[in-house]
Scaffold this motif. Structure first.
Motif, PDB file in Angstrom:
ATOM      1  N   UNK A   1       0.845  -1.202   0.000  1.00 49.57           N
ATOM      2  CA  UNK A   1       0.000   0.000   0.000  1.00 49.57           C
ATOM      3  C   UNK A   1       0.873   1.241   0.000  1.00 49.57           C
ATOM      4  N   UNK A   2       0.713   2.084  -0.997  1.00 47.93           N
ATOM      5  CA  UNK A   2       1.530   3.290  -1.123  1.00 47.93           C
ATOM      6  C   UNK A   2       0.667   4.507  -0.806  1.00 47.93           C
ATOM      7  N   UNK A   3       1.134   5.308   0.151  1.00 44.35           N
ATOM      8  CA  UNK A   3       0.417   6.530   0.529  1.00 44.35           C
ATOM      9  C   UNK A   3       1.387   7.694   0.576  1.00 44.35           C
ATOM     10  N   UNK A   4       0.870   8.875   0.330  1.00 42.77           N
ATOM     11  CA  UNK A   4       1.695  10.079   0.398  1.00 42.77           C
ATOM     12  C   UNK A   4       1.989  10.423   1.854  1.00 42.77           C
ATOM     13  N   UNK A   5       3.066  11.183   2.059  1.00 43.54           N
ATOM     14  CA  UNK A   5       3.399  11.630   3.409  1.00 43.54           C
ATOM     15  C   UNK A   5       2.450  12.733   3.850  1.00 43.54           C
ATOM     16  N   UNK A   6       2.256  12.801   5.153  1.00 44.48           N
ATOM     17  CA  UNK A   6       1.519  13.915   5.746  1.00 44.48           C
ATOM     18  C   UNK A   6       2.430  14.609   6.750  1.00 44.48           C
ATOM     19  N   UNK A   7       2.060  15.838   7.129  1.00 46.14           N
ATOM     20  CA  UNK A   7       2.899  16.619   8.038  1.00 46.14           C
ATOM     21  C   UNK A   7       2.021  17.399   9.006  1.00 46.14           C
ATOM     22  N   UNK A   8       2.511  17.563  10.237  1.00 47.12           N
ATOM     23  CA  UNK A   8       1.834  18.338  11.266  1.00 47.12           C
ATOM     24  C   UNK A   8       2.709  19.515  11.675  1.00 47.12           C
ATOM     25  N   UNK A   9       2.126  20.704  11.680  1.00 43.16           N
ATOM     26  CA  UNK A   9       2.781  21.896  12.218  1.00 43.16           C
ATOM     27  C   UNK A   9       1.958  22.323  13.431  1.00 43.16           C
ATOM     28  N   UNK A  10       2.524  22.159  14.620  1.00 37.38           N
ATOM     29  CA  UNK A  10       1.779  22.388  15.859  1.00 37.38           C
ATOM     30  C   UNK A  10       2.429  23.519  16.648  1.00 37.38           C
ATOM     31  N   UNK A  11       1.604  24.379  17.238  1.00 40.12           N
ATOM     32  CA  UNK A  11       2.106  25.480  18.054  1.00 40.12           C
ATOM     33  C   UNK A  11       1.163  25.706  19.241  1.00 40.12           C
ATOM     34  N   UNK A  12       1.661  26.443  20.213  1.00 44.51           N
ATOM     35  CA  UNK A  12       0.884  26.762  21.412  1.00 44.51           C
ATOM     36  C   UNK A  12       0.729  28.274  21.505  1.00 44.51           C
ATOM     37  N   UNK A  13      -0.487  28.727  21.764  1.00 47.19           N
ATOM     38  CA  UNK A  13      -0.755  30.152  21.950  1.00 47.19           C
ATOM     39  C   UNK A  13      -1.454  30.355  23.291  1.00 47.19           C
ATOM     40  N   UNK A  14      -1.237  31.543  23.871  1.00 44.91           N
ATOM     41  CA  UNK A  14      -1.869  31.870  25.148  1.00 44.91           C
ATOM     42  C   UNK A  14      -2.719  33.113  24.989  1.00 44.91           C
ATOM     43  N   UNK A  15      -3.916  33.103  25.582  1.00 46.63           N
ATOM     44  CA  UNK A  15      -4.743  34.305  25.635  1.00 46.63           C
ATOM     45  C   UNK A  15      -5.310  34.446  27.047  1.00 46.63           C
ATOM     46  N   UNK A  16      -6.164  35.424  27.252  1.00 44.74           N
ATOM     47  CA  UNK A  16      -6.669  35.691  28.596  1.00 44.74           C
ATOM     48  C   UNK A  16      -7.496  34.535  29.157  1.00 44.74           C
ATOM     49  N   UNK A  17      -8.038  33.700  28.256  1.00 46.02           N
ATOM     50  CA  UNK A  17      -8.925  32.616  28.704  1.00 46.02           C
ATOM     51  C   UNK A  17      -8.209  31.284  28.908  1.00 46.02           C
ATOM     52  N   UNK A  18      -6.970  31.186  28.419  1.00 43.93           N
ATOM     53  CA  UNK A  18      -6.256  29.923  28.574  1.00 43.93           C
ATOM     54  C   UNK A  18      -5.234  29.709  27.485  1.00 43.93           C
ATOM     55  N   UNK A  19      -5.058  28.442  27.077  1.00 44.31           N
ATOM     56  CA  UNK A  19      -4.078  28.052  26.068  1.00 44.31           C
ATOM     57  C   UNK A  19      -4.774  27.410  24.881  1.00 44.31           C
ATOM     58  N   UNK A  20      -4.170  27.564  23.712  1.00 45.56           N
ATOM     59  CA  UNK A  20      -4.665  26.904  22.499  1.00 45.56           C
ATOM     60  C   UNK A  20      -3.531  26.072  21.925  1.00 45.56           C
ATOM     61  N   UNK A  21      -3.748  24.763  21.831  1.00 47.85           N
ATOM     62  CA  UNK A  21      -2.836  23.861  21.143  1.00 47.85           C
ATOM     63  C   UNK A  21      -3.411  23.676  19.741  1.00 47.85           C
ATOM     64  N   UNK A  22      -2.770  24.269  18.765  1.00 43.21           N
ATOM     65  CA  UNK A  22      -3.331  24.251  17.411  1.00 43.21           C
ATOM     66  C   UNK A  22      -2.264  24.034  16.369  1.00 43.21           C
ATOM     67  N   UNK A  23      -2.693  23.988  15.127  1.00 44.88           N
ATOM     68  CA  UNK A  23      -1.745  23.796  14.036  1.00 44.88           C
ATOM     69  C   UNK A  23      -2.444  23.477  12.743  1.00 44.88           C
ATOM     70  N   UNK A  24      -1.684  22.892  11.817  1.00 47.65           N
ATOM     71  CA  UNK A  24      -2.221  22.523  10.502  1.00 47.65           C
ATOM     72  C   UNK A  24      -1.738  21.129  10.117  1.00 47.65           C
ATOM     73  N   UNK A  25      -2.593  20.435   9.388  1.00 50.64           N
ATOM     74  CA  UNK A  25      -2.270  19.126   8.822  1.00 50.64           C
ATOM     75  C   UNK A  25      -2.167  19.297   7.316  1.00 50.64           C
ATOM     76  N   UNK A  26      -1.020  18.913   6.750  1.00 53.36           N
ATOM     77  CA  UNK A  26      -0.789  19.111   5.323  1.00 53.36           C
ATOM     78  C   UNK A  26      -0.232  17.843   4.687  1.00 53.36           C
ATOM     79  N   UNK A  27      -0.214  17.837   3.351  1.00 57.96           N
ATOM     80  CA  UNK A  27       0.428  16.736   2.629  1.00 57.96           C
ATOM     81  C   UNK A  27       1.897  17.085   2.394  1.00 57.96           C
ATOM     82  N   UNK A  28       2.611  16.231   1.638  1.00 58.59           N
ATOM     83  CA  UNK A  28       4.044  16.453   1.457  1.00 58.59           C
ATOM     84  C   UNK A  28       4.355  17.593   0.504  1.00 58.59           C
ATOM     85  N   UNK A  29       3.315  18.179  -0.113  1.00 62.37           N
ATOM     86  CA  UNK A  29       3.508  19.362  -0.954  1.00 62.37           C
ATOM     87  C   UNK A  29       2.971  20.609  -0.261  1.00 62.37           C
ATOM     88  N   UNK A  30       2.749  20.530   1.051  1.00 63.62           N
ATOM     89  CA  UNK A  30       2.262  21.636   1.878  1.00 63.62           C
ATOM     90  C   UNK A  30       0.816  22.007   1.572  1.00 63.62           C
TER      91      UNK A  30
END
Length: 283
Positions: A1-30
């Protein structure tokens, strides 16, 4: 089974209400991977599954009260893990890091110019930037490594940026290379990491000879040539012979194409194909 690569870009942000763990999920061509399920697991909290949006983006919100409770129970450095299990077309990928509850969160980004390079082409600019919650982080020491090569170290300017230059021929071979960047943090700002990939291609050379057999309307044209790179002939590659009407090329939706014929090179990189003359001069 051949599948393309995927990538995760994850970051943490802080605001007055708390923290956000967020990011983007992309393929190998962004390119973004929308409507996919991502599992976010923070120590001390129940794992949660979130769906990516149209741009592949996702977020996990951690309320300030929950963050304070985590710090009280587990300390000020909380591990997190984000995983995409993959699907029919894309493989799995995992990212991990820490919530640094006593430090301002930072985000480290990497940009390549160009995003794809030729092994005998011009240098690639690796641009890194480190940002805090409200501003860039100047005077920060960033560490960048290409594949298993030596670590490069640079200091960011007033905009939180630093640029490294990479000569593709220093990599010796073509292929896909991982580029990683690290910021170790300081008394105020939390550490951060970022990763990307650089595709290095080999230049190819193609020759073309054209001969006509028979008259202009009932004969045929014979096309032949050779495809090679710096290592020698390229066998088994496809060559397209496209006939165009130059007068119509700028005014038609197809660019003036009259015909297209495909040929495949042999073990010596040689291709030969014949096209009927009527296909070249118009139906």
């Amino acid at each position: 089974r051949i599948r393309a690569r995927s990538a995760l870009d994850v970051h943490v942000e802080r605001n007055a209400d708390g923290l956000v763990l967020g990011g983007t999920l992309t393929d190998d061509a962004a390119g973004p991977l929308p409507r996919e399920s991502v599992l976010a697991d923070v120590d001390g909290l129940e794992p949660r599954t979130v769906r990516t949006g149209p741009g592949g983006e996702f977020e996990l919100f951690i309320a300030k009260g929950d963050a304070d409770a985590l710090a009280g129970r587990l300390g000020e450095r909380i591990p997190w893990r984000v995983r995409y299990e993959g699907g029919a077309s894309y493989g799995p990928v995992t990212a991990h890091g820490h919530l640094h509850l006593a430090h301002d969160p930072t985000r480290l980004t990497l940009e390549l110019d160009p995003a794809e390079a030729s092994i005998d082409g011009e240098a690639v600019a690796i641009r890194a930037r480190i940002e805090g919650p409200d501003s860039s982080v100047d005077g920060a020491e960033l560490h960048v490594q290409v594949a298993d090569g030596p670590e490069l170290i640079g200091e960011t300017d007033s905009d939180g940026r630093v640029t490294f230059l990479l000569r593709p021929d220093d990599l010796v071979r073509a292929g896909t290379f991982r580029i990683s960047a690290r910021y170790l943090g300081d008394l105020r700002f939390a550490p951060a990491e970022a990763n990307t990939t650089l595709r290095v291609l080999r230049g190819t050379r193609i020759t073309l000879r054209v001969g006509r057999e028979g008259d202009l309307h009932t004969g045929r044209y014979r096309f032949s040539g050779r495809v090679s790179d710096d290592r020698g002939p390229l066998g088994g590659v496809t060559v397209a012979i496209v006939a165009k009407d130059l007068d119509a090329a700028e005014t038609t939706a197809t660019g003036g194409s009259r015909s297209q014929t495909l040929a495949v090179t042999d073990g010596d990189g040689v291709y030969i194909v014949a096209v009927e003359a009527r296909e070249m001069v118009g139906r």
